[in-house]
Scaffold this motif. Sequence first.
Motif, PDB file in Angstrom:
ATOM      1  N   ARG A 117      -8.151  14.588  16.524  1.00  0.00           N
ATOM      2  CA  ARG A 117      -7.080  13.985  16.026  1.00  0.00           C
ATOM      3  C   ARG A 117      -7.236  13.116  13.962  1.00  0.00           C
ATOM      4  O   ARG A 117      -6.654  13.700  13.355  1.00  0.00           O
ATOM      5  N   LEU A 118      -8.720  12.371  14.409  1.00  0.00           N
ATOM      6  CA  LEU A 118      -8.738  11.218  12.951  1.00  0.00           C
ATOM      7  C   LEU A 118      -9.010  12.154  11.695  1.00  0.00           C
ATOM      8  O   LEU A 118      -8.741  12.560  11.030  1.00  0.00           O
ATOM      9  N   LEU A 119      -9.834  13.521  11.928  1.00  0.00           N
ATOM     10  CA  LEU A 119     -10.553  14.671  11.135  1.00  0.00           C
ATOM     11  C   LEU A 119      -8.794  15.440  10.261  1.00  0.00           C
ATOM     12  O   LEU A 119      -8.939  15.543   9.564  1.00  0.00           O
ATOM     13  N   LYS A 120      -8.391  15.847  11.588  1.00  0.00           N
ATOM     14  CA  LYS A 120      -7.361  16.595  11.492  1.00  0.00           C
ATOM     15  C   LYS A 120      -6.486  15.934  10.199  1.00  0.00           C
ATOM     16  O   LYS A 120      -6.008  16.131   9.646  1.00  0.00           O
ATOM     17  N   THR A 121      -6.015  14.589  10.546  1.00  0.00           N
ATOM     18  CA  THR A 121      -5.694  13.896   9.642  1.00  0.00           C
ATOM     19  C   THR A 121      -6.057  13.569   8.314  1.00  0.00           C
ATOM     20  O   THR A 121      -4.984  13.093   7.555  1.00  0.00           O
ATOM     21  N   SER A 122      -7.318  13.852   8.444  1.00  0.00           N
ATOM     22  CA  SER A 122      -7.979  13.241   7.374  1.00  0.00           C
ATOM     23  C   SER A 122      -8.473  14.470   6.386  1.00  0.00           C
ATOM     24  O   SER A 122      -9.037  14.906   5.405  1.00  0.00           O
ATOM     25  N   SER A 123      -6.790  15.316   7.380  1.00  0.00           N
ATOM     26  CA  SER A 123      -6.914  16.861   6.736  1.00  0.00           C
ATOM     27  C   SER A 123      -8.197  18.039   6.395  1.00  0.00           C
ATOM     28  O   SER A 123      -8.907  18.804   5.032  1.00  0.00           O
TER      29      SER A 123
ATOM     30  N   PHE B  79     -23.931   6.272   9.875  1.00  0.00           N
ATOM     31  CA  PHE B  79     -24.015   5.712  10.978  1.00  0.00           C
ATOM     32  C   PHE B  79     -22.421   4.687  11.307  1.00  0.00           C
ATOM     33  O   PHE B  79     -22.445   3.610  11.090  1.00  0.00           O
ATOM     34  N   PHE B  80     -21.667   5.522  12.061  1.00  0.00           N
ATOM     35  CA  PHE B  80     -20.505   4.711  12.775  1.00  0.00           C
ATOM     36  C   PHE B  80     -20.436   3.946  14.080  1.00  0.00           C
ATOM     37  O   PHE B  80     -21.276   4.750  15.095  1.00  0.00           O
ATOM     38  N   LEU B  81     -20.099   3.308  14.251  1.00  0.00           N
ATOM     39  CA  LEU B  81     -19.539   2.655  15.440  1.00  0.00           C
ATOM     40  C   LEU B  81     -18.409   2.795  15.942  1.00  0.00           C
ATOM     41  O   LEU B  81     -17.235   2.918  15.338  1.00  0.00           O
ATOM     42  N   LYS B  82     -18.489   3.292  17.117  1.00  0.00           N
ATOM     43  CA  LYS B  82     -17.215   3.382  17.791  1.00  0.00           C
ATOM     44  C   LYS B  82     -16.205   2.256  18.426  1.00  0.00           C
ATOM     45  O   LYS B  82     -16.789   1.607  18.899  1.00  0.00           O
ATOM     46  N   PRO B  83     -14.937   2.518  18.326  1.00  0.00           N
ATOM     47  CA  PRO B  83     -14.603   3.194  18.023  1.00  0.00           C
ATOM     48  C   PRO B  83     -14.349   3.807  16.441  1.00  0.00           C
ATOM     49  O   PRO B  83     -14.278   3.105  16.011  1.00  0.00           O
ATOM     50  N   VAL B  84     -14.755   5.010  16.371  1.00  0.00           N
ATOM     51  CA  VAL B  84     -14.437   4.982  14.241  1.00  0.00           C
ATOM     52  C   VAL B  84     -12.875   5.426  14.690  1.00  0.00           C
ATOM     53  O   VAL B  84     -12.141   5.641  14.991  1.00  0.00           O
ATOM     54  N   GLN B  85     -12.909   5.356  13.345  1.00  0.00           N
ATOM     55  CA  GLN B  85     -11.305   5.004  12.907  1.00  0.00           C
ATOM     56  C   GLN B  85     -10.805   5.404  11.295  1.00  0.00           C
ATOM     57  O   GLN B  85     -12.165   6.205  10.712  1.00  0.00           O
ATOM     58  N   LEU B  86      -9.874   5.764  11.153  1.00  0.00           N
ATOM     59  CA  LEU B  86      -9.289   6.114   9.674  1.00  0.00           C
ATOM     60  C   LEU B  86     -10.095   6.152   8.114  1.00  0.00           C
ATOM     61  O   LEU B  86     -10.802   7.159   7.522  1.00  0.00           O
ATOM     62  N   SER B  87     -10.641   4.795   8.128  1.00  0.00           N
ATOM     63  CA  SER B  87     -11.410   4.412   7.357  1.00  0.00           C
ATOM     64  C   SER B  87     -12.497   4.567   7.407  1.00  0.00           C
ATOM     65  O   SER B  87     -12.667   4.762   5.879  1.00  0.00           O
ATOM     66  N   ASP B  88     -13.236   4.740   8.088  1.00  0.00           N
ATOM     67  CA  ASP B  88     -14.638   5.120   8.743  1.00  0.00           C
ATOM     68  C   ASP B  88     -14.368   6.566   7.710  1.00  0.00           C
ATOM     69  O   ASP B  88     -15.474   7.421   7.731  1.00  0.00           O
ATOM     70  N   LEU B  89     -13.417   7.856   7.815  1.00  0.00           N
ATOM     71  CA  LEU B  89     -13.857   8.934   7.547  1.00  0.00           C
ATOM     72  C   LEU B  89     -13.706   8.702   6.792  1.00  0.00           C
ATOM     73  O   LEU B  89     -14.504  10.107   5.718  1.00  0.00           O
ATOM     74  N   LYS B  90     -13.180   8.141   5.192  1.00  0.00           N
ATOM     75  CA  LYS B  90     -12.680   8.662   4.355  1.00  0.00           C
ATOM     76  C   LYS B  90     -14.387   7.902   3.169  1.00  0.00           C
ATOM     77  O   LYS B  90     -14.874   8.982   2.739  1.00  0.00           O
ATOM     78  N   ARG B  91     -15.971   7.790   4.095  1.00  0.00           N
ATOM     79  CA  ARG B  91     -17.097   7.919   3.807  1.00  0.00           C
ATOM     80  C   ARG B  91     -17.586   9.195   3.703  1.00  0.00           C
ATOM     81  O   ARG B  91     -18.346   9.214   3.485  1.00  0.00           O
ATOM     82  N   LEU B  92     -17.022  10.171   4.438  1.00  0.00           N
ATOM     83  CA  LEU B  92     -17.194  11.520   4.867  1.00  0.00           C
ATOM     84  C   LEU B  92     -17.603  12.141   3.043  1.00  0.00           C
ATOM     85  O   LEU B  92     -18.092  13.616   3.267  1.00  0.00           O
ATOM     86  N   ARG B  93     -16.867  12.141   2.782  1.00  0.00           N
ATOM     87  CA  ARG B  93     -16.148  12.962   1.866  1.00  0.00           C
ATOM     88  C   ARG B  93     -17.634  13.039   0.595  1.00  0.00           C
ATOM     89  O   ARG B  93     -18.266  14.444   0.293  1.00  0.00           O
ATOM     90  N   PRO B  94     -18.485  11.694  -0.032  1.00  0.00           N
ATOM     91  CA  PRO B  94     -18.865  12.260  -0.820  1.00  0.00           C
ATOM     92  C   PRO B  94     -20.368  12.823  -0.228  1.00  0.00           C
ATOM     93  O   PRO B  94     -20.971  13.987  -0.648  1.00  0.00           O
ATOM     94  N   HIS B  95     -20.393  12.517   0.990  1.00  0.00           N
ATOM     95  CA  HIS B  95     -21.875  13.639   1.983  1.00  0.00           C
ATOM     96  C   HIS B  95     -21.543  15.236   2.291  1.00  0.00           C
ATOM     97  O   HIS B  95     -22.610  15.850   2.037  1.00  0.00           O
ATOM     98  N   ILE B  96     -19.814  15.724   2.342  1.00  0.00           N
ATOM     99  CA  ILE B  96     -19.828  16.858   2.575  1.00  0.00           C
ATOM    100  C   ILE B  96     -20.427  17.793   1.038  1.00  0.00           C
ATOM    101  O   ILE B  96     -20.608  18.275   0.559  1.00  0.00           O
TER     102      ILE B  96
END
Lengths: 149, 374
Positions: B155-161, B286-303
């Motif tokens: 759900r988090l990832l889909k919300t982040s498109s 390295f994300f600590l659970k529970p993962v939140q939407l703000s964490d996912l913003k850091r994925l894009r540069p790596h992708i």
Amino acid sequence: MAPTALQEKLNGLVNSMFAEGLLDEQFQQLQMLQDGSNPGFVAEVVTLFCEDSERILAELTKLMDQAVVDYSKVDAYVHQLKGSSSSVGAQNVKLACIQFRQFCEDNNKEGCMRALNVVKHEYYHLRSKFETMLHLENRIQAYETKQQS
Amino acid sequence: MGGGKERIEKGRRRVRGLLALQFKNGVNSWEDLDENLVGSCFPCGGILVGWLISPLSFPSSPPPPQRIQSSESKREPNQHQPNPSQPPPPLLLPFLHLPSSYDHSFIAAVVVEGNQQQQQQQQEVEEEGMTVEAEAPFHVLAVDDSLIDRKLIERLLKTSSYQVTTVESGSKALELLGFREDQSSTPSVSPNQHVFYLILICCMVLFFFCFEIVIWMIDIFDGFLFQEIEVNLVITDYCMPGMTGYDLLKKIKGSSSLKDIPVVIMSSENVPSRISRCLEGGAEEFFLKPVQLSDLKRLRPHILKGKSNCKGQKQQQPQPENNNNNGSSSSSSSSSNNCSNNQSNKRKAMDAMDEGLSPGRTRPRFSSDSLTVV
């Protein structure tokens, strides 16, 4: 009951759960992830949590009933329950699991038995609140669906 | 010698039959063609043999990837993207382009042209695919043994498109990624590939003028031999039965075809040694659970970095990470050197942990009061 009254009742229930410490801010995160495209997200997650928790509690009861307790297995299950309660925002259950794991590390059977009872008590208390919450949500949904049709 | 002449004669008869279908005037006898055509027409036999044997070389060709829980793709169906699970179309283009009148040098040129056209079309398809990929959402593979956590991360990832595929174990993740046990940074070959390459070598020996066709076959098959689905990032739980998230990380980073896929690890436990081990092992975050939407913003540069590594394009400048927590920035440097990027990030994470600070990416949850801004 009118939908607005139902909604107020639901809000009041959820707020009281926050106040009691049954829920923490992670539950707010779940609520924020629910939207028009996925209106049943919270209900789905809560239902999964309840199913998963009851499965784990059943296994823990079995393990603790053994003459010789396998603390590594007990710890593994408690770790799972702690993880899922943390993901859902079930704060009291999570804290009870943390205590339980401490007793597991110490291989303290009596402590583990007490901790298991605490976890069960917190879980069943939370479950009854969740059931009321989902019931109210379903009624509100039913009203909205009826109005749209 | 006699055996060789027989093979040549068989090849002539086969080619004659095929050419007869294509040419208006038909080929009545081999004598109609100049002797110089012999070498030029061998590619036709090579094409036929390669086409006929290609299904036999892959008796256990990889099944379509099993999407256990996958979301629907947000991108529009693109008919131009190659489907890696299907064998390539047979190389009939040379024949289709042969004119009604001919001369002996034309056939060799046409075969080469056919191959070039095929390669060009492939390039065009790849370019279109690349264009579409730039517009399409990135695909994240999420690995977690907990159903609730899989639901949440999905759900988090889909919300982040992001486009999401979730699996319950590291082994299933590797299966989807097309990882082969014998695959490593030093390339080794599986039994099916042994058969394929053996037949390939035989074709080369018999039809040694067919170099273009051999290279084409390798290019085509290589795509679907080594990867099932294209994934832009893998996010995995650390604690999983069987294969842990760290084990999965090492497998991916040890694979020649998968090592450029960025990997992020999640854990419910804040163990500094675990965090540093994962970062040293090649994890981007390295994300600590529970993962939140703000964490996912850091994925894009790596992708984006991972995509540029894979495609060999000029690396885009990564977005600087917004870090509200403290002064020690965990943002990626603007260096185009991926290794130095990883090392600098890891050093920053280590420094932050040493100082007892709570860097944005590790976000330790010592108390429920440390709220994150969403």
